[in-house]
Motif scaffolding. Structure first.
Motif, PDB file in Angstrom:
ATOM      1  N   TRP A 152       3.555 -68.526  53.891  1.00  0.00           N
ATOM      2  CA  TRP A 152       3.928 -67.375  53.050  1.00  0.00           C
ATOM      3  C   TRP A 152       2.930 -66.234  53.207  1.00  0.00           C
ATOM      4  O   TRP A 152       3.169 -65.109  52.803  1.00  0.00           O
ATOM      5  N   ASN A 153       1.795 -66.544  53.799  1.00  0.00           N
ATOM      6  CA  ASN A 153       0.730 -65.554  53.962  1.00  0.00           C
ATOM      7  C   ASN A 153       0.091 -65.898  55.301  1.00  0.00           C
ATOM      8  O   ASN A 153      -1.021 -66.388  55.366  1.00  0.00           O
ATOM      9  N   SER A 154       0.853 -65.674  56.350  1.00  0.00           N
ATOM     10  CA  SER A 154       0.555 -66.172  57.693  1.00  0.00           C
ATOM     11  C   SER A 154      -0.929 -66.348  57.968  1.00  0.00           C
ATOM     12  O   SER A 154      -1.671 -65.381  58.058  1.00  0.00           O
ATOM     13  N   LYS A 192      -7.325 -55.113  54.446  1.00  0.00           N
ATOM     14  CA  LYS A 192      -8.521 -55.912  54.241  1.00  0.00           C
ATOM     15  C   LYS A 192      -8.261 -57.014  53.214  1.00  0.00           C
ATOM     16  O   LYS A 192      -7.598 -56.808  52.214  1.00  0.00           O
ATOM     17  N   THR A 193      -8.788 -58.177  53.489  1.00  0.00           N
ATOM     18  CA  THR A 193      -8.794 -59.227  52.473  1.00  0.00           C
ATOM     19  C   THR A 193      -9.945 -60.178  52.789  1.00  0.00           C
ATOM     20  O   THR A 193     -10.769 -59.866  53.650  1.00  0.00           O
ATOM     21  N   PHE A 244      -5.968 -69.552  48.223  1.00  0.00           N
ATOM     22  CA  PHE A 244      -6.229 -68.187  48.677  1.00  0.00           C
ATOM     23  C   PHE A 244      -6.572 -67.324  47.465  1.00  0.00           C
ATOM     24  O   PHE A 244      -5.722 -66.670  46.888  1.00  0.00           O
TER      25      PHE A 244
ATOM     26  N   PHE B 112       8.886 -60.143  53.793  1.00  0.00           N
ATOM     27  CA  PHE B 112       8.721 -60.492  52.374  1.00  0.00           C
ATOM     28  C   PHE B 112       8.413 -59.244  51.535  1.00  0.00           C
ATOM     29  O   PHE B 112       7.920 -58.242  52.039  1.00  0.00           O
ATOM     30  N   GLY B 116       3.687 -60.669  53.318  1.00  0.00           N
ATOM     31  CA  GLY B 116       2.795 -61.779  53.655  1.00  0.00           C
ATOM     32  C   GLY B 116       2.900 -62.274  55.091  1.00  0.00           C
ATOM     33  O   GLY B 116       1.966 -62.876  55.604  1.00  0.00           O
ATOM     34  N   ARG B 240       1.836 -57.353  46.368  1.00  0.00           N
ATOM     35  CA  ARG B 240       1.027 -57.240  47.581  1.00  0.00           C
ATOM     36  C   ARG B 240      -0.373 -57.838  47.404  1.00  0.00           C
ATOM     37  O   ARG B 240      -0.968 -58.342  48.367  1.00  0.00           O
ATOM     38  N   ARG B 242      -1.191 -60.518  46.068  1.00  0.00           N
ATOM     39  CA  ARG B 242      -1.191 -61.951  46.376  1.00  0.00           C
ATOM     40  C   ARG B 242      -1.681 -62.192  47.802  1.00  0.00           C
ATOM     41  O   ARG B 242      -2.240 -63.219  48.127  1.00  0.00           O
ATOM     42  N   ILE B 243      -1.399 -61.217  48.646  1.00  0.00           N
ATOM     43  CA  ILE B 243      -1.720 -61.348  50.067  1.00  0.00           C
ATOM     44  C   ILE B 243      -3.097 -60.776  50.390  1.00  0.00           C
ATOM     45  O   ILE B 243      -3.833 -61.322  51.204  1.00  0.00           O
ATOM     46  N   THR B 244      -3.431 -59.670  49.744  1.00  0.00           N
ATOM     47  CA  THR B 244      -4.691 -59.002  50.102  1.00  0.00           C
ATOM     48  C   THR B 244      -5.824 -59.331  49.138  1.00  0.00           C
ATOM     49  O   THR B 244      -6.985 -59.105  49.463  1.00  0.00           O
ATOM     50  N   LEU B 245      -5.486 -59.812  47.930  1.00  0.00           N
ATOM     51  CA  LEU B 245      -6.464 -60.074  46.870  1.00  0.00           C
ATOM     52  C   LEU B 245      -7.215 -58.811  46.463  1.00  0.00           C
ATOM     53  O   LEU B 245      -8.287 -58.883  45.877  1.00  0.00           O
ATOM     54  N   GLN B 246      -6.659 -57.647  46.782  1.00  0.00           N
ATOM     55  CA  GLN B 246      -7.308 -56.382  46.426  1.00  0.00           C
ATOM     56  C   GLN B 246      -6.686 -55.826  45.154  1.00  0.00           C
ATOM     57  O   GLN B 246      -5.465 -55.778  45.026  1.00  0.00           O
TER      58      GLN B 246
END
Lengths: 265, 332
Positions: A152-154, A192-193, A244, B112, B116, B240, B242-246
């Motif tokens: 879901w979050n490659s 960025k993450t 995550f 999505f 993601g 969004r 959820r994917i970047t945590l920003q």
């Protein structure tokens, strides 16, 4: 004067023998290195499910799964030269319930004396974003990497530790008190993450020699207790589900300290 | 006599084949931009497309055989789960987001609502493994296909090898989805030169749309593919982020395309609005200030009742009848 000439003669003799020594290890001839990852917990072989452990927060727990990616292996010679294991042959998943996965051989290494073994815990960002046709072997998301990938979050899961603990909340569906640490995050493709890719450098006490007909066997101890104990002592009660999220960075920092190059044989 | 028959038959076969490949010709619409998908890594063939279609409609991709991709992506609703706010999966379990349309995916840089997944070829793993969608494991699905009486042969036809790999499986599914192109609505015909195909009200609607909506629902694809907080009330889904945590991505969701919008209700990431009127009313006077609200929505959009009617008339011109009835895209 004679003395000096004699000294020069002796010195050059020594130098010749040194150079002939290095000559013996012709770099064009290739050898191998075997790596063994032995998972421990508090100095004893890690036992899944049946053994109860206690973390630094005093929480009793078992471990039911302990798997991690080792990749991008590099070997450094005494003289500083670095041998980079070709990308395609440099991805491994060590699974605690699969003894065969805990030992593997790197071949095609130029002969020589080496001092350092470097590798990543996890998968580099390149391979996290590469075409699916390149994802073979340990990286096959429908094969060996099943369970070590977030669809879901490659991105690959770098390390997975799961278990049960009375400190974890009761899951109404399964009736279990479980904890799950799924650590990953390669830094993101366009935005960025978190980046939990960690490079480990193990230095041998004495240089080890890779020779065509002599494969050194590096025995690496992996202390699974370090996942929860270290710079941040992780509480299962508060962080039972660390996947995550920003807290995962602390867990990844902790486990960088779990590897020890114990001995060669 | 017998040989005549065979010759006639082979002519018939031959003409069928040529006709088929004519029909199969794959060209990208001339009025669309360059696609995001790299077609050089997955050349679309008739066999690959047909294999992808068979997989798309086959419940074998789910744990108990009950759910296929086509269960929630229904062609007559532009491959959405029409009428369902959030997707319904295996054992009638509910997902937490509205099923997006499988349409023009070759142009989508991310997939999505939260973006993601960055590569269509990696997309299908998610619904297959999601416990509330198909609840299987990709490796297990591949094993089931390997043991199936037809699939190894179909993979051989499509990819030259009967060995069923992750790569070929995912790329077959991509081949089918990449051909799901909607580019032949009345609006497209208008764009391509047929000035009379839209009536006056629809043309008025188009003007109002361009003035008020087209910054985000931009261009011929009707989205700029950005992530925005559009001012709906938020109930915990961080989108969004959820994917970047920003923090700056909290409550942002991808701007959806509006092609076929008239047949893809309900709307928004959680399917909260059941009509286009409700959506327009939201933008007119129900914007709720929250973290990261899009700056473009800080000023009210002013639309009269007749403006709303015109915009909705225009949006209806985006319905692509050919797309939703093309037999090539249906379960065979």
């Amino acid at each position: 004067m004679k003395k000096i000439v004699f000294q020069i003669l002796v010195l050059s003799g020594i130098m010749i023998s040194i150079s002939s020594c290095t000559k013996e290890l012709d770099e064009n001839i290739l050898g191998s290195l075997e790596l063994e990852f032995e998972n421990l917990y508090d100095g004893q072989r890690l036992v899944l499910n049946s053994q109860t452990y206690k973390n630094a927060m005093g929480e009793e727990h078992t471990v039911s799964q302990f798997d991690y990616f080792i990749s991008n292996i590099k070997l450094t010679k005494e003289n500083g030269e670095v041998f980079i294991v070709p990308q395609k042959e440099s991805y491994f998943i060590v699974k605690h319930n699969d003894p065969a996965s805990q030992k593997f051989t790197i071949s095609g290494i130029p002969q020589g004396k080496y001092t350092n073994i470097k590798y990543l815990i996890g998968v580099d960002s390149m391979r996290n974003t590469m075409d699916v046709s390149e994802r073979t072997g340990a990286l096959d998301v429908g094969g060996a990497a099943q369970g070590m990938y977030w669809s879901w979050n490659s991105g690959y899961i770098f390390l997975k530790m799961e278990g049960t603990s009375p400190a974890a909340p009761l899951n109404q569906t399964t009736g279990q008190r479980g904890f799950r640490f799924h650590i990953g995050g390669f830094g993101g493709l366009n935005s960025k993450t978190i980046n939990n890719i960690k490079e480990i450098t193990l230095t041998a006490e004495d240089p080890f020699t890779v020779k065509e007909n002599k494969t050194p066997h590096a025995h690496i101890f992996v202390d699974a207790s370090k996942v929860m104990n270290g710079k941040t002592n992780v509480s299962i009660a508060t962080n039972h589900t660390t996947m995550f999220n920003p807290f995962s960075v602390n867990v990844a920092d902790n486990y960088t300290a779990m590897f020890k190059l114990d001995h060669f044989h | 006599m017998k040989s005549y028959f065979i010759i006639a038959l082979s002519f018939l076969l031959f003409s069928c084949l040529t006709e088929d490949s004519e029909e199969f010709k794959f060209t990208l619409p001339s009025h669309f931009p360059q696609p995001e998908y790299d077609f050089s890594k997955n050349k679309i063939t008739k066999e690959g497309f047909e294999l992808g279609r068979k997989l798309f409609y086959d419940g074998i991709l789910s744990r108990d055989g009950s759910v296929s991709c086509g269960s929630c992506h229904i062609q007559s609703s532009a491959f959405t789960h029409h009428g369902h706010d959030v997707s319904h999966g295996i054992d009638d379990l509910l997902g937490d987001r509205n099923t997006p349309a499988v349409m023009n995916v070759a142009w989508s840089p991310t997939l999505f609502w939260d973006g993601g997944v960055h590569d269509l070829d990696l997309f299908a793993i998610s619904p297959i493994e999601n416990p509330v969608e198909m609840d299987d494991k990709l490796s297990n699905v591949l094993d089931k296909l390997r043991g199936h009486k037809d699939y190894p042969n179909l993979f051989k036809k499509a990819f030259g090898s009967s060995e069923i790999t992750t790569d070929h499986f995912l790329k077959a599914l991509s081949q089918f989805q990449l051909r799901l192109i909607s580019a032949n609505s009345r609006y497209d015909q208008f764009l391509l030169g047929d000035q009379n195909i839209l009536n006056q009200e629809e043309k008025n609607g188009l003007k109002l749309f361009e003035k008020n909506c087209a910054t985000c629902h931009a261009g011929v694809l009707f989205t700029d593919f950005s992530f925005r907080n559009n001012g709906i009330k938020h109930f915990g889904d961080l989108g969004r982020a959820r994917i970047t945590l920003q923090e700056e991505d909290e409550y942002k969701f991808k701007v959806p395309s509006l092609r076929n919008v008239a047949i893809t209700a309900p709307f928004m990431h959680d399917g909260r609005f059941y009509s286009l009127e409700a959506v327009l009313n939201h933008y007119i006077d129900q914007i709720t200030p929250s973290k990261n609200l899009d700056p473009l929505l800080k000023n009210k959009i002013n639309l009269s009742e007749s403006d709303k009617k015109s915009i909705i008339s225009f949006l209806q011109t985006l319905t692509d009848k050919e797309f939703i009835t093309n037999r090539q895209f249906s379960e065979q």
